[in-house]
Design a protein around this motif. Structure first.
Motif, mmCIF file in Angstrom:
data_model
loop_
_atom_site.group_PDB
_atom_site.id
_atom_site.type_symbol
_atom_site.label_atom_id
_atom_site.label_comp_id
_atom_site.label_asym_id
_atom_site.label_seq_id
_atom_site.Cartn_x
_atom_site.Cartn_y
_atom_site.Cartn_z
ATOM 1 N N ARG A 145 0.820 -1.216 0.000
ATOM 2 C CA ARG A 145 0.000 0.000 0.000
ATOM 3 C C ARG A 145 0.849 1.259 0.000
ATOM 4 O O ARG A 145 0.474 2.281 -0.550
ATOM 5 N N GLY A 146 2.001 1.180 0.646
ATOM 6 C CA GLY A 146 2.860 2.343 0.733
ATOM 7 C C GLY A 146 4.036 2.072 1.642
ATOM 8 O O GLY A 146 4.273 0.928 2.044
ATOM 9 N N VAL A 147 4.756 3.135 1.976
ATOM 10 C CA VAL A 147 5.866 3.036 2.917
ATOM 11 C C VAL A 147 5.841 4.238 3.854
ATOM 12 O O VAL A 147 5.478 5.343 3.466
ATOM 13 N N LEU A 148 6.229 3.965 5.082
ATOM 14 C CA LEU A 148 6.523 5.023 6.041
ATOM 15 C C LEU A 148 8.000 5.341 5.872
ATOM 16 O O LEU A 148 8.798 4.441 5.607
ATOM 17 N N PHE A 149 8.392 6.614 6.034
ATOM 18 C CA PHE A 149 9.803 6.941 5.922
ATOM 19 C C PHE A 149 10.121 8.182 6.744
ATOM 20 O O PHE A 149 9.243 8.971 7.094
ATOM 21 N N LEU A 150 11.394 8.330 7.046
ATOM 22 C CA LEU A 150 11.898 9.479 7.780
ATOM 23 C C LEU A 150 12.360 10.537 6.789
ATOM 24 O O LEU A 150 13.093 10.230 5.848
ATOM 25 N N ALA A 151 11.923 11.756 7.004
ATOM 26 C CA ALA A 151 12.416 12.898 6.240
ATOM 27 C C ALA A 151 13.158 13.786 7.232
ATOM 28 O O ALA A 151 12.570 14.229 8.221
ATOM 29 N N CYS A 152 14.455 14.000 6.987
ATOM 30 C CA CYS A 152 15.206 14.835 7.929
ATOM 31 C C CYS A 152 16.065 15.839 7.173
ATOM 32 O O CYS A 152 16.516 15.588 6.072
ATOM 33 N N ALA A 153 16.250 16.991 7.808
ATOM 34 C CA ALA A 153 17.015 18.076 7.201
ATOM 35 C C ALA A 153 18.087 18.540 8.167
ATOM 36 O O ALA A 153 17.995 18.313 9.375
ATOM 37 N N SER A 154 19.079 19.187 7.630
ATOM 38 C CA SER A 154 20.157 19.794 8.429
ATOM 39 C C SER A 154 20.776 18.804 9.397
ATOM 40 O O SER A 154 20.848 19.061 10.606
ATOM 41 N N GLY A 155 21.201 17.666 8.884
ATOM 42 C CA GLY A 155 21.809 16.651 9.742
ATOM 43 C C GLY A 155 20.811 16.054 10.717
ATOM 44 O O GLY A 155 21.176 15.642 11.813
ATOM 45 N N CYS A 156 19.575 16.034 10.327
ATOM 46 C CA CYS A 156 18.460 15.494 11.121
ATOM 47 C C CYS A 156 18.166 16.339 12.368
ATOM 48 O O CYS A 156 17.655 15.838 13.363
ATOM 49 N N VAL A 157 18.475 17.630 12.290
ATOM 50 C CA VAL A 157 18.050 18.538 13.357
ATOM 51 C C VAL A 157 16.527 18.591 13.371
ATOM 52 O O VAL A 157 15.903 18.650 14.419
ATOM 53 N N THR A 158 15.919 18.587 12.197
ATOM 54 C CA THR A 158 14.469 18.439 12.093
ATOM 55 C C THR A 158 14.189 17.086 11.462
ATOM 56 O O THR A 158 14.873 16.671 10.531
ATOM 57 N N ALA A 159 13.209 16.395 12.007
ATOM 58 C CA ALA A 159 12.884 15.056 11.514
ATOM 59 C C ALA A 159 11.387 14.826 11.639
ATOM 60 O O ALA A 159 10.763 15.265 12.606
ATOM 61 N N SER A 160 10.817 14.144 10.654
ATOM 62 C CA SER A 160 9.398 13.798 10.705
ATOM 63 C C SER A 160 9.162 12.516 9.923
ATOM 64 O O SER A 160 9.910 12.171 9.018
ATOM 65 N N ILE A 161 8.113 11.826 10.326
ATOM 66 C CA ILE A 161 7.698 10.608 9.623
ATOM 67 C C ILE A 161 6.675 10.985 8.567
ATOM 68 O O ILE A 161 5.714 11.711 8.846
ATOM 69 N N HIS A 162 6.905 10.499 7.366
ATOM 70 C CA HIS A 162 5.997 10.716 6.243
ATOM 71 C C HIS A 162 5.476 9.366 5.781
ATOM 72 O O HIS A 162 6.032 8.322 6.113
ATOM 73 N N VAL A 163 4.428 9.405 4.975
ATOM 74 C CA VAL A 163 3.918 8.195 4.347
ATOM 75 C C VAL A 163 3.827 8.447 2.846
ATOM 76 O O VAL A 163 3.409 9.520 2.413
ATOM 77 N N LEU A 164 4.275 7.472 2.075
ATOM 78 C CA LEU A 164 4.164 7.514 0.620
ATOM 79 C C LEU A 164 3.052 6.579 0.204
ATOM 80 O O LEU A 164 3.075 5.385 0.544
ATOM 81 N N ASP A 165 2.073 7.100 -0.513
ATOM 82 C CA ASP A 165 0.977 6.310 -1.058
ATOM 83 C C ASP A 165 1.438 5.745 -2.398
ATOM 84 O O ASP A 165 1.632 6.495 -3.355
ATOM 85 N N LEU A 166 1.653 4.441 -2.477
ATOM 86 C CA LEU A 166 2.148 3.851 -3.719
ATOM 87 C C LEU A 166 1.072 3.753 -4.796
ATOM 88 O O LEU A 166 1.389 3.501 -5.957
ATOM 89 N N LYS A 167 -0.199 3.983 -4.447
ATOM 90 C CA LYS A 167 -1.260 4.028 -5.461
ATOM 91 C C LYS A 167 -1.237 5.350 -6.216
ATOM 92 O O LYS A 167 -1.474 5.393 -7.415
ATOM 93 N N THR A 168 -0.974 6.449 -5.506
ATOM 94 C CA THR A 168 -1.023 7.773 -6.122
ATOM 95 C C THR A 168 0.354 8.382 -6.366
ATOM 96 O O THR A 168 0.475 9.331 -7.125
ATOM 97 N N GLY A 169 1.383 7.882 -5.660
ATOM 98 C CA GLY A 169 2.716 8.462 -5.759
ATOM 99 C C GLY A 169 2.891 9.711 -4.913
ATOM 100 O O GLY A 169 3.930 10.349 -4.951
ATOM 101 N N LYS A 170 1.886 10.061 -4.129
ATOM 102 C CA LYS A 170 1.963 11.252 -3.291
ATOM 103 C C LYS A 170 2.406 10.886 -1.885
ATOM 104 O O LYS A 170 2.109 9.805 -1.392
ATOM 105 N N GLN A 171 3.097 11.825 -1.250
ATOM 106 C CA GLN A 171 3.540 11.629 0.123
ATOM 107 C C GLN A 171 2.975 12.743 0.981
ATOM 108 O O GLN A 171 2.618 13.804 0.485
ATOM 109 N N LYS A 172 2.908 12.472 2.276
ATOM 110 C CA LYS A 172 2.479 13.515 3.216
ATOM 111 C C LYS A 172 3.120 13.256 4.573
ATOM 112 O O LYS A 172 3.486 12.125 4.907
ATOM 113 N N SER A 173 3.242 14.327 5.334
ATOM 114 C CA SER A 173 3.810 14.241 6.666
ATOM 115 C C SER A 173 2.777 13.657 7.629
ATOM 116 O O SER A 173 1.597 13.994 7.561
ATOM 117 N N LEU A 174 3.234 12.756 8.520
ATOM 118 C CA LEU A 174 2.345 12.150 9.520
ATOM 119 C C LEU A 174 2.658 12.602 10.937
ATOM 120 O O LEU A 174 1.762 12.917 11.706
#
Length: 188
Positions: free
Chosen positions: A97-126
């Protein structure tokens, strides 16, 4: 090698080495190269139950998919809003159905879990301020916040959304930048 993940049937181990996605039988033998141009970092693979593997591209801002039998890779996520942000720790959702993944910036100073919908190709922050997440067979996701607290929350697999309050289940989980020291296996 980096990023070892077992196949859903437990017969193969996939990993990255020398910029490639490879697999080897659990009992040993020769490695099989499945794809070139993979990130060679810890936690950059997810083996889905449709016999495909999602992996992080070398620049860490794209996710690609390859058949576990080999063949061409396809880009499944190249969201311009994530350009320059590291994409790590893809973890599969059931039924590919999709994948959960970590999106991090600046050496992971900011980090959030996102989900990628493999049906639509769209991702969003969770989940903000979290470093890893796994889907549980109970219909929940288990995730770890940067402060070392692990929580579970109900998750709607159709809408790819958290549907209720998160409950803490463990604290003191050691976090090392983008690597969680908590391991969870779908086999229990």
């Amino acid at each position: 090698g980096f990023s070892p993940v077992l196949s859903p049937d437990g017969k193969w181990l996939a990993f990255t080495a020398d910029g490639q996605v490879r697999k080897i039988r659990v009992g040993g033998g020769a490695t099989v190269t499945l794809a070139d141009s993979a990130a060679t970092q810890i936690y950059s693979l997810a083996w889905l139950d449709d016999n495909t593997i999602i992996y992080t591209a070398p620049r860490n801002d794209q996710l690609l998919r390859v058949s576990a039998d080999g063949g061409p890779s396809t880009v499944v996520m190249a969201d311009p809003t994530l350009r320059g942000i590291g994409i790590l720790n893809p973890n599969p959702l059931p039924h590919a159905r999709g994948v959960l993944f970590l999106a991090c910036a600046s050496g992971c100073v900011t980090a959030s879990i996102h989900v990628l919908d493999l049906k639509t190709g769209k991702q969003k922050s969770l989940i903000d301020d979290a470093v890893d997440a796994w889907y549980l067979p109970t219909g929940q996701i288990l995730y770890v916040r940067r402060d070392g607290v692990a929580l579970v929350a109900p998750f709607d697999l159709d809408r790819l959304e958290i549907t209720g309050a998160a409950v803490p289940v463990l604290d003191g989980v050691q976090i090392n930048i983008s690597i969680t020291m908590l391991a969870w296996s779908p086999a229990g």
